[in-house]
Design an enzyme around this catalytic site. Sequence first.
Site: not given
Ligand code: GRF
Length: 199
Positions: A17, A68, A93, A110, A112, A177
């Site tokens: 992404n 955190r 994450m 973000n 999701h 995405e």
């Molecule tokens: C994507 O599916 C995003 O929505 C999720 O983790 C994945 C990340 O993929 N939360 P990348 O690191 O962008 O390849």
Amino acid sequence: MTDPKRVAILISGSGSNMVALAESMTGDHPARPVLVLSNDPGAKGLDRARAMGIPVAAVDHRPFGKDRAAFEAALMDRLAEARPDILCLAGFMRVLTPGFTEAWAGRMLNIHPSLLPNYRGLHTHARALEAGDAEAGCTVHEVTAELDGGPILGQARVPVLPDDTADTLAARVLVQEHMLYPAVLRRFAAGDRTPVLLP
Ligand code: GRF
């Protein structure tokens, strides 16, 4: 023309992404990438960002243990150097505390992998299959203190097919995405929060 908005992209993994976002920010796009930041120094996405000529940094969350706030203070220090106007979480994450989300309120997005408000949190595709849903998809939203709960800025939908596994469904959603997030960022960076609906 006003200066382009400065965008920092936060990743934890492969960064596909992030690549889609970074590749979109050219020409008359109202934003430019200024930093790719990861909580994992080994994230593959850092290499991909480097290869694209984008400054990269890592703040390893592990030495901070359960603290955190200290981890986020280190993120903040690194971000302060890059002076972003907008943060894009892209497969980042780590759960962020209200202190961090409030500091970036209205400036942090973000993506999701579900049609929110369905399936906040993890294992979204397996949960959609288990529920027998006819469609699945992804959502770009503003980040607030509520996990996966901020205002929705765009959604893309895909059909669930009879033989789908969580992996085949995830792959179909990921294609969306990569279209949705750049479309939302372009609109958001231009000051428009009208939701993008794909296809
Ligand atoms: C994507 O599916 C995003 O929505 C999720 O983790 C994945 C990340 O993929 N939360 P990348 O690191 O962008 O390849």
